[in-house]
Design a protein around this motif. Structure first.
Motif, PDB file in Angstrom:
ATOM      1  N   VAL B 174       0.846  -1.202   0.000  1.00  0.00           N
ATOM      2  CA  VAL B 174       0.000   0.000   0.000  1.00  0.00           C
ATOM      3  C   VAL B 174       0.879   1.249   0.000  1.00  0.00           C
ATOM      4  N   ILE B 175       1.958   1.210   0.792  1.00  0.00           N
ATOM      5  CA  ILE B 175       2.872   2.354   0.867  1.00  0.00           C
ATOM      6  C   ILE B 175       3.477   2.623  -0.511  1.00  0.00           C
ATOM      7  N   ARG B 176       3.915   1.532  -1.158  1.00  0.00           N
ATOM      8  CA  ARG B 176       4.553   1.698  -2.477  1.00  0.00           C
ATOM      9  C   ARG B 176       3.567   2.268  -3.486  1.00  0.00           C
ATOM     10  N   ARG B 177       2.334   1.764  -3.414  1.00  0.00           N
ATOM     11  CA  ARG B 177       1.315   2.273  -4.338  1.00  0.00           C
ATOM     12  C   ARG B 177       1.060   3.756  -4.059  1.00  0.00           C
ATOM     13  N   GLY B 178       0.958   4.101  -2.785  1.00  0.00           N
ATOM     14  CA  GLY B 178       0.664   5.486  -2.399  1.00  0.00           C
ATOM     15  C   GLY B 178       1.764   6.444  -2.818  1.00  0.00           C
ATOM     16  N   LEU B 179       3.013   6.005  -2.628  1.00  0.00           N
ATOM     17  CA  LEU B 179       4.135   6.873  -2.979  1.00  0.00           C
ATOM     18  C   LEU B 179       4.307   6.969  -4.487  1.00  0.00           C
ATOM     19  N   GLY B 180       3.945   5.873  -5.191  1.00  0.00           N
ATOM     20  CA  GLY B 180       4.112   5.851  -6.644  1.00  0.00           C
ATOM     21  C   GLY B 180       3.085   6.705  -7.358  1.00  0.00           C
ATOM     22  N   ALA B 181       1.917   6.897  -6.727  1.00  0.00           N
ATOM     23  CA  ALA B 181       0.844   7.646  -7.397  1.00  0.00           C
ATOM     24  C   ALA B 181       1.037   9.138  -7.177  1.00  0.00           C
ATOM     25  N   GLN B 182       0.553   9.922  -8.137  1.00  0.00           N
ATOM     26  CA  GLN B 182       0.533  11.382  -7.964  1.00  0.00           C
ATOM     27  C   GLN B 182      -0.286  11.727  -6.737  1.00  0.00           C
ATOM     28  N   ILE B 183       0.154  12.733  -6.009  1.00  0.00           N
ATOM     29  CA  ILE B 183      -0.512  12.968  -4.722  1.00  0.00           C
ATOM     30  C   ILE B 183      -1.972  13.379  -4.906  1.00  0.00           C
ATOM     31  N   ASP B 184      -2.272  14.232  -5.881  1.00  0.00           N
ATOM     32  CA  ASP B 184      -3.660  14.653  -6.075  1.00  0.00           C
ATOM     33  C   ASP B 184      -4.243  14.028  -7.339  1.00  0.00           C
ATOM     34  N   HIS B 185      -5.522  13.761  -7.259  1.00  0.00           N
ATOM     35  CA  HIS B 185      -6.241  13.217  -8.391  1.00  0.00           C
ATOM     36  C   HIS B 185      -6.199  14.217  -9.545  1.00  0.00           C
ATOM     37  N   PRO B 186      -5.989  13.762 -10.777  1.00  0.00           N
ATOM     38  CA  PRO B 186      -5.943  14.710 -11.905  1.00  0.00           C
ATOM     39  C   PRO B 186      -7.229  15.526 -12.039  1.00  0.00           C
ATOM     40  N   GLU B 187      -8.345  14.990 -11.529  1.00  0.00           N
ATOM     41  CA  GLU B 187      -9.613  15.725 -11.666  1.00  0.00           C
ATOM     42  C   GLU B 187      -9.865  16.658 -10.493  1.00  0.00           C
ATOM     43  N   GLN B 188      -8.837  16.844  -9.689  1.00  0.00           N
ATOM     44  CA  GLN B 188      -8.920  17.714  -8.519  1.00  0.00           C
ATOM     45  C   GLN B 188      -9.511  19.077  -8.881  1.00  0.00           C
ATOM     46  N   HIS B 189      -9.091  19.614 -10.051  1.00  0.00           N
ATOM     47  CA  HIS B 189      -9.491  20.974 -10.404  1.00  0.00           C
ATOM     48  C   HIS B 189     -10.992  21.122 -10.672  1.00  0.00           C
ATOM     49  N   LEU B 190     -11.716  19.987 -10.737  1.00  0.00           N
ATOM     50  CA  LEU B 190     -13.156  20.069 -11.006  1.00  0.00           C
ATOM     51  C   LEU B 190     -13.879  20.824  -9.885  1.00  0.00           C
ATOM     52  N   ASP B 191     -13.380  20.669  -8.658  1.00  0.00           N
ATOM     53  CA  ASP B 191     -13.933  21.456  -7.558  1.00  0.00           C
ATOM     54  C   ASP B 191     -12.837  22.370  -7.053  1.00  0.00           C
ATOM     55  N   PRO B 192     -12.825  23.635  -7.514  1.00  0.00           N
ATOM     56  CA  PRO B 192     -11.709  24.525  -7.184  1.00  0.00           C
ATOM     57  C   PRO B 192     -11.608  24.825  -5.696  1.00  0.00           C
ATOM     58  N   ASP B 193     -12.689  24.628  -4.954  1.00  0.00           N
ATOM     59  CA  ASP B 193     -12.657  24.959  -3.525  1.00  0.00           C
ATOM     60  C   ASP B 193     -12.223  23.795  -2.643  1.00  0.00           C
ATOM     61  N   ALA B 194     -12.131  22.592  -3.214  1.00  0.00           N
ATOM     62  CA  ALA B 194     -11.761  21.434  -2.405  1.00  0.00           C
ATOM     63  C   ALA B 194     -10.330  21.594  -1.912  1.00  0.00           C
ATOM     64  N   VAL B 195     -10.070  21.026  -0.750  1.00  0.00           N
ATOM     65  CA  VAL B 195      -8.724  21.091  -0.185  1.00  0.00           C
ATOM     66  C   VAL B 195      -7.891  19.984  -0.824  1.00  0.00           C
ATOM     67  N   ALA B 196      -6.772  20.380  -1.445  1.00  0.00           N
ATOM     68  CA  ALA B 196      -5.926  19.387  -2.107  1.00  0.00           C
ATOM     69  C   ALA B 196      -5.090  18.627  -1.089  1.00  0.00           C
ATOM     70  N   ARG B 197      -4.749  17.395  -1.436  1.00  0.00           N
ATOM     71  CA  ARG B 197      -3.885  16.599  -0.545  1.00  0.00           C
ATOM     72  C   ARG B 197      -2.532  17.270  -0.373  1.00  0.00           C
ATOM     73  N   ARG B 198      -2.044  17.866  -1.461  1.00  0.00           N
ATOM     74  CA  ARG B 198      -0.745  18.541  -1.356  1.00  0.00           C
ATOM     75  C   ARG B 198      -0.786  19.642  -0.296  1.00  0.00           C
ATOM     76  N   THR B 199      -1.941  20.331  -0.242  1.00  0.00           N
ATOM     77  CA  THR B 199      -2.097  21.402   0.750  1.00  0.00           C
ATOM     78  C   THR B 199      -1.972  20.843   2.164  1.00  0.00           C
ATOM     79  N   VAL B 200      -2.632  19.695   2.406  1.00  0.00           N
ATOM     80  CA  VAL B 200      -2.570  19.090   3.738  1.00  0.00           C
ATOM     81  C   VAL B 200      -1.139  18.644   4.045  1.00  0.00           C
ATOM     82  N   LEU B 201      -0.477  18.076   3.034  1.00  0.00           N
ATOM     83  CA  LEU B 201       0.903  17.605   3.219  1.00  0.00           C
ATOM     84  C   LEU B 201       1.823  18.764   3.584  1.00  0.00           C
TER      85      LEU B 201
END
Lengths: 142, 390
Positions: B174-201
C-alpha cells in the motif's frame, strides 16, 4: 518481497516482545498507570480529538463560503497541531515553584498571537482568493 | 416505543464512505507516514544513545569526545519527538475513516487476520501517543503518572518501534502504491474549492517545522528569541538554567555549612580540602555545555581544579574510575561514576566558578563536577566526596 515482509514483521514482533519483557519487574501500580496512559492515548484521539476535528470540518464545509475552505483548513491544521504540542507549557503545570529558569515565558500571550496570526492569515488568504476568482470571472465575461 | 436493537446502533455508527473529505487518501498517508517514520527512527536511535550515555555498556566506552555530542543527540531526540506530534496527528486524521471498517463476516480466518492487524495498529497508536505525550510532559517537568518515566519511556519505545516495523511490513504494498501515485487526483481541479492533498501535506510539514523552530531555542542558541514556546529561554542564575535547585535536592544545609571540606578517598587514605584550599590549587578554565536529558543545553565557562590533578595530589592514578558523591539528600543521581576516560581528560573539572563568578548555590556551590559530553544529571552538584573506585 513476501519473505522480506515476513522477516520484517518477525523483527517487529521481537522488538515489541522485548519491550514487554523490560516491564517484567514493574509493580502492579506502575503497570496499571502505563496501561491507563497507553489506552488513554488511543481513547483521547479516537473518541475526542478526531471526532471533534471531523465535526468541525463538516460544520466548516456547510457554513463557510468555498473560497475560505482551503485557507481555513490549513490554518486549523496548524493551529490544532501546534496547540497540542504547546499544551504542557500552556497548562501552567510542571516545573517547580523555586526554579524560575524553567517555564519562564509568557506562553499564553504567544499562543494568543499565534491564534490571531493564523486566523488573520486564513481570512486574508480567503478574501484574496475570492477577489481573484471574481476578477477571473469578470475577465471571462468581457 | 421499543429499545434500539444492535442493528439500529450499527446503523448510526459512521462507515468509512461517510467521510467526505477528498483530501484523505493513501497518497497523503504514505507521504506523511514516511516523514513520521524518519522522525520516529531518529527519536528511537537518539533515545537508545541517551540510555547508553547514562549507563555505558562495557562494549561501548563513551568518552569525553566529541565535547558537544550528547548536546546534539539529545537535542535531536527531543526535537524529532516534537516534530513527530503534528505528523502523527495528520497521519491519524488521514486514516480515521478506516477505524469504522466493519469486521469481515465471511470467514473466521479473515476475522482473525483483521483482528491481528487491528491489534498491531492499536499497539502502534497507543505506544506512539504514549511516547510523544510522556516525552512532551517530561521536558516540562510534569509527571502526572505512577510509573518510572525513564524505565517506561524506554520499554514502550521498543513496543512503538516494533509495532511500527510490523505496520510497515503489513502495509508495504500500500505504501509503495501510495508513494508511486501522484498525490492529487488529476480531476482535482473540477472542484476549485476542495482542499488538495498537497495542501494538507505542506501544512503537516509546516506545522512540524514551526513546532521545532518555536521550541528549539532551548538548545540552539540563535533560535532562543524566536522559540517563544520553549520550556527554557536559556536564562537562569549566572546565565545558565537550573534543573534542580539546592532546595529541591535537599542540599542547602550541607552546601552552606562553613565547615565544609571535600574528601578525596584513594585506597584507604582520605585527603580533605576546604574551598579555600581548592581555590589555592592550579585552576583550569574550560567552556563546556550542560546538556540535559530534557533537551535543553547551554555552554558556560567553568573554572576549577581538574579531577585528575586532585586524584594525583591524593596519591591516586589520574587514569582511574572515580565515584562522585553529593551532599544532596533528595532525589536520584546523588552519586555518579566518572569512567577513567573522563577522569584522564584535563577538562573534567571540579568546578568552583561559573561564568567568572563563584558557583551559585543552585549551580552546585561549593563545588561540582563538569565534564565534556555527559548528560546533565551526571554532572553532580554539591560534591562532598571523590573516591577512586578502580
Amino acid at each position: 518481497m513476501r519473505a522480506a515482509r515476513f522477516i520484517l514483521g518477525a523483527i517487529g514482533v521481537g522488538f515489541g516482545l522485548w519491550g514487554l519483557w523490560l516491564m517484567r519487574d514493574f509493580t502492579g501500580q506502575q503497570l496499571v498507570s502505563t496501561g491507563v496512559w497507553l489506552a488513554g492515548g488511543i481513547l483521547v484521539h479516537d473518541a475526542v480529538l478526531a471526532p471533534v476535528t471531523v465535526g468541525l470540518g463538516v460544520l466548516a464545509s456547510r457554513l463557510l463560503p468555498g473560497h475560505f475552505r482551503a485557507a481555513t483548513s490549513v490554518a486549523f491544521l496548524l493551529w490544532a497541531t501546534l496547540t497540542v504540542v504547546f499544551l504542557p507549557v500552556l497548562s501552567g503545570q510542571g516545573g517547580k515553584p523555586d526554579n524560575d529558569s524553567i517555564l519562564n515565558r509568557p506562553y499564553l500571550a504567544s499562543w494568543l498571537v499565534l491564534t490571531g496570526v493564523l486566523a488573520g492569515a486564513a481570512i486574508i488568504a480567503g478574501l484574496r482568493r475570492r477577489a481573484h476568482a471574481s476578477g477571473a470571472a469578470a475577465t471571462a465575461e468581457d | 416505543m421499543r429499545l434500539p436493537t444492535v442493528e439500529d446502533i450499527e446503523r448510526r455508527i459512521p462507515r468509512p464512505e461517510d467521510f467526505q473529505s477528498r483530501a484523505r487518501g493513501t497518497q497523503l498517508t504514505a507521504r506523511v507516514g514516511v516523514a513520521l517514520g524518519i522522525a520516529f527512527g531518529l527519536c528511537f536511535l537518539t533515545g537508545l544513545w541517551s540510555h547508553a550515555q547514562y549507563d555505558p555498556p562495557g562494549w561501548l566506552p563513551i568518552g569525553p569526545q566529541p565535547t558537544q555530542l550528547y548536546r546534539v543527540t539529545q537535542g535531536l531526540h527531543v526535537l524529532s519527538g516534537i516534530a513527530a506530534i503534528p505528523l502523527l496527528l495528520v497521519k491519524l486524521w488521514s486514516v480515521f475513516p478506516r477505524l469504522f471498517i466493519r469486521p469481515p463476516t465471511s470467514s473466521w480466518r479473515e476475522l482473525a487476520v483483521e483482528g491481528l492487524e487491528r491489534a498491531s495498529i492499536g499497539a502502534l497508536v497507543g505506544s506512539s501517543v504514549f511516547m510523544l505525550a510522556s516525552g512532551l510532559l517530561n521536558i516540562a517537568q510534569w509527571y502526572p503518572w505512577d510509573f518510572s518515566f525513564r524505565a517506561t519511556h524506554y520499554a514502550v519505545a521498543w513496543i512503538a518501534i516494533g509495532s511500527l516495523i510490523v505496520h510497515i511490513a503489513v502495509k508495504l504494498p500500500v505504501i509503495r502504491r501510495g508513494l508511486g501515485a501522484q498525490i492529487d487526483h488529476p480531476e482535482q481541479h473540477l472542484d476549485p474549492d476542495a482542499v488538495a492533498r498537497r495542501t494538507v501535506l505542506v501544512g503537516a510539514f509546516a506545522s512540524a517545522g514551526l513546532a521545532v523552530l518555536l521550541t528549539a531555542g532551548q538548545t540552539v542558541p540563535f533560535l532562543r528569541r524566536l522559540s517563544v514556546f520553549a520550556v527554557r529561554d536559556g536564562q537562569g542564575p549566572q546565565d545558565l538554567p537550573v534543573n534542580r535547585t539546592a532546595k529541591a535536592a535537599g542540599a542547602v544545609e550541607g552546601a552552606t555549612d562553613p565547615a565544609f571540606a571535600l574528601e578525596i578517598v584513594v585506597g584507604g587514605r582520605t585527603v580533605t580540602l576546604d574551598r579555600d584550599q581548592l581555590l589555592a590549587l592550579p585552576q583550569r578554565t574550560h567552556r563546556l555545555p550542560i546538556a540535559c536529558v530534557e533537551g535543553w543545553s547551554r555552554n558556560a565557562v567553568w573554572t576549577g581544579v581538574a579531577v585528575r590533578d586532585l586524584i594525583a595530589m591524593a596519591g591516586g592514578d589520574p587514569a582511574s574510575e572515580v565515584t562522585v558523591r553529593s551532599m544532596q539528600t533528595r532525589g536520584a543521581f546523588r552519586t555518579s561514576v566518572l569512567p577513567s576516560q573522563f577522569v584522564e581528560d584535563h577538562r573534567t573539572l571540579l568546578a568552583l566558578e561559573l561564568n567568572g563568578e563563584p558557583l551559585s548555590l543552585d549551580h552546585g556551590f561549593p563545588c561540582r563536577i563538569i565534564a565534556p559530553n555527559r548528560p546533565g544529571v551526571l554532572q553532580t552538584k554539591w560534591v562532598r566526596q571523590l573516591e577512586v573506585t578502580s
